[in-house]
Design an enzyme around this catalytic site. Structure first.
Site, PDB file in Angstrom:
ATOM      1  N   GLU A 207       0.816  -1.220   0.000  1.00  0.00           N
ATOM      2  CA  GLU A 207       0.000   0.000   0.000  1.00  0.00           C
ATOM      3  C   GLU A 207       0.844   1.263   0.000  1.00  0.00           C
ATOM      4  O   GLU A 207       0.327   2.350   0.274  1.00  0.00           O
ATOM      5  CB  GLU A 207      -0.945   0.000   1.206  1.00  0.00           C
ATOM      6  CG  GLU A 207      -1.926  -1.155   1.176  1.00  0.00           C
ATOM      7  CD  GLU A 207      -3.058  -1.011   2.173  1.00  0.00           C
ATOM      8  OE1 GLU A 207      -2.916  -0.245   3.138  1.00  0.00           O
ATOM      9  OE2 GLU A 207      -4.086  -1.645   1.976  1.00  0.00           O
ATOM     10  N   LYS A 339     -15.916  -1.493   3.542  1.00  0.00           N
ATOM     11  CA  LYS A 339     -15.261  -1.861   2.287  1.00  0.00           C
ATOM     12  C   LYS A 339     -16.331  -2.467   1.385  1.00  0.00           C
ATOM     13  O   LYS A 339     -16.801  -3.589   1.652  1.00  0.00           O
ATOM     14  CB  LYS A 339     -14.177  -2.915   2.537  1.00  0.00           C
ATOM     15  CG  LYS A 339     -12.966  -2.424   3.322  1.00  0.00           C
ATOM     16  CD  LYS A 339     -12.110  -3.624   3.715  1.00  0.00           C
ATOM     17  CE  LYS A 339     -10.721  -3.228   4.160  1.00  0.00           C
ATOM     18  NZ  LYS A 339      -9.991  -4.392   4.736  1.00  0.00           N
TER      19      LYS A 339
HETATM   20  C1  2PG Z   1      -7.157  -3.771   5.728  1.00  0.00           C
HETATM   21  C2  2PG Z   1      -6.882  -3.600   4.251  1.00  0.00           C
HETATM   22  C3  2PG Z   1      -6.295  -2.277   3.923  1.00  0.00           C
HETATM   23  P1  2PG Z   1      -6.682  -5.750   2.776  1.00  0.00           P
HETATM   24  O1  2PG Z   1      -6.862  -4.811   6.327  1.00  0.00           O
HETATM   25  O2  2PG Z   1      -7.732  -2.872   6.341  1.00  0.00           O
HETATM   26  O3  2PG Z   1      -5.165  -1.980   4.693  1.00  0.00           O
HETATM   27  O4  2PG Z   1      -6.066  -4.638   3.770  1.00  0.00           O
HETATM   28  O5  2PG Z   1      -7.281  -5.031   1.642  1.00  0.00           O
HETATM   29  O6  2PG Z   1      -5.519  -6.611   2.384  1.00  0.00           O
HETATM   30  O7  2PG Z   1      -7.705  -6.500   3.571  1.00  0.00           O
HETATM   31 MG    MG Z   2      -7.846  -4.125   8.242  1.00  0.00          MG
END
Ligand code: 2PG
Ligand code: MG
Length: 434
Positions: A207, A339
């Protein structure tokens, strides 16, 4: 009757994300000629209850191809949504959910459904002649989010070089979004210089945070405080620390293995360690402090520090309104990460935000570790007035595209823009706040 917001065409294709992996892009065209386009991101540290990201398997691209999901959009989904009103997001998303017919998009794939859900929102906004955040939030859409920005990557995003996943900063002292970015830029730069000075500069993680060449997890925290000070800021008041422990990645069944520190801890041991860090360092937010299968630990941690710290559920809550209600009943966490690809439609993600508001939880709109130039989440954070945004570090185009998109909105809003201060941080036990 011809309505200009009825869907006339849906088209998907395979594009590539920031890790060079295949992902789904969809375009939606409306009868009036407006178009929208969106690309779905992908996580690396995922909650087991996330909606399914459909991958092809097989030999190509490590089994990660998405041609089946693309085929679903161009076939079944396109046929089903043709003629639906893109301005009626709830109905469109209900159609996608019903067409899939499983609880977590196991048949069509959340990457297929979300691409269409988001592209339709963009098309409807274009038909209304509005930027997406304004289309979603109207005149109220003027709250610029408090950003959480990664300085060091770790965990699954950095080959498990350190156990903790995200070492981030929040700028409680900044007066506007643009200033929060300016301050973060200085902290990021100084962190890089400190790493360089000790011969530990080794590029960046997934990231964009500096690669975590540290001998212990705590050394990363010490270096982060040193970087804040070297940049000329007062740790805690001007620039504070946010962590994503991502504990599901190193803990199961109440046993947590910190590989770098060569320690195995039980829930209480991990809680004790985190509490010690919270006393020693200016930490204001901790995400996934315990694993997704440790709700009791999550609740104990929240009870210990939830009145003064933001305790965020990501893998633990997977943007799911029902899981959030259950967590609230148990007193676990006080903030939820949002998300969209954990659920597979915009409407389900928004329902989780609505549930959070009803329960007195705060929320953070978040990117995934596998991202693209798509900036839809910035519009969601501002349009839904969520107040916080996490998109990774202060490097790499897929991250900067989002920070820059928010900057443009702040400038466009001019004197109408408001900046979310630390008042948006979830910091008291559920039910006791607001
Ligand atoms: C999280 C995300 C972003 P990932 O864990 O919050 O940092 O990671 O998209 O790999 O789940
Ligand atoms: Mg996370």
């Amino acid at each position: 009757m011809i309505t200009k917001t009825r869907i006339s065409r849906v088209l998907a294709r395979r594009v590539w994300d920031s890790r060079g992996r295949p992902t789904v892009e969809a375009e939606v065209e409306l009868q009036g000629g407006a178009r929208g386009r969106a690309i779905v991101p992908a996580g690396a540290s995922k909650g087991s209850r996330e909606a399914l990201e459909l991958r092809d398997g097989g030999a190509a691209f490590g089994g990660l191809d998405v041609l089946t999901a693309v085929g679903h959009v161009n076939g079944e989904i396109a046929t089903a949504v043709l003629g639906l009103d893109a301005a009626d997001q709830a109905r469109l998303d209900d159609c996608l959910i019903a067409l899939d017919g499983t609880p977590s998009k196991q048949r069509l794939g959340a990457n297929a459904t979300l691409a269409v859900s988001m592209a339709a929102a963009h098309a409807a906004a274009a038909a209304a002649g509005l930027p997406l955040y304004r289309y979603l939030g109207g005149d109220d859409a003027r709250l610029l989010p408090l950003p959480q920005i990664q300085i060091f990557g770790g965990g699954a995003h950095a080959g498990r070089r350190v156990d903790i996943q995200d070492f981030m900063v929040i700028c409680p002292g900044a007066s506007c979004f643009a200033q929060a970015l300016e301050w973060t830029a200085e902290v990021y730069r100084h962190a890089g210089r400190l790493m360089d000075a000790r011969g530990a500069l080794a590029g960046v993680a997934d990231e964009g945070g500096w690669w975590p060449s540290f001998d212990s997890n705590e050394e990363a925290l010490e270096t982060l405080v040193a970087a804040i000070e070297a940049a000329g800021f007062v740790p805690g008041t001007q620039v504070a620390i946010a962590l994503d422990i991502a504990a599901s990645d190193f803990g199961r069944g109440g046993r947590y293995t910190l590989g770098l520190d060569q320690r195995v801890l039980d829930s209480d041991g991990l809680i004790e360690l985190l509490l010690r860090w919270c006393e020693r360092y200016p930490i204001v937010s901790i995400e996934d402090p315990l694993a997704e299968d440790d709700p009791e630990g999550f609740a104990r941690f929240t009870q210990a520090v939830g009145h003064r710290l933001q305790v965020v559920g990501d893998d633990f809550l997977v943007s799911d309104a029902a899981l959030l209600r259950r967590a609230a009943a148990a007193g676990a966490a006080n903030t939820v990460l949002l998300k969209p690809n954990q659920r597979g439609t915009l409407s389900e993600t928004r329902q989780c935000w609505q549930a959070a508001q009803a329960l007195g939880y705060a929320a953070i709109v978040s990117a995934r570790s596998g991202e693209t130039e798509d900036t839809t989440i910035v519009d969601l954070a501002i349009g839904w007035q969520v107040g916080q945004l996490k998109v990774g570090s202060f490097a790499r185009g897929e991250r900067m595209a989002k920070w820059n998109a928010a900057l443009r909105i702040e400038q466009r809003l001019g004197p109408h823009a408001r900046f979310a201060g630390t008042g948006v941080l979830g910091r008291s036990r559920p039910g006791l706040r607001r």
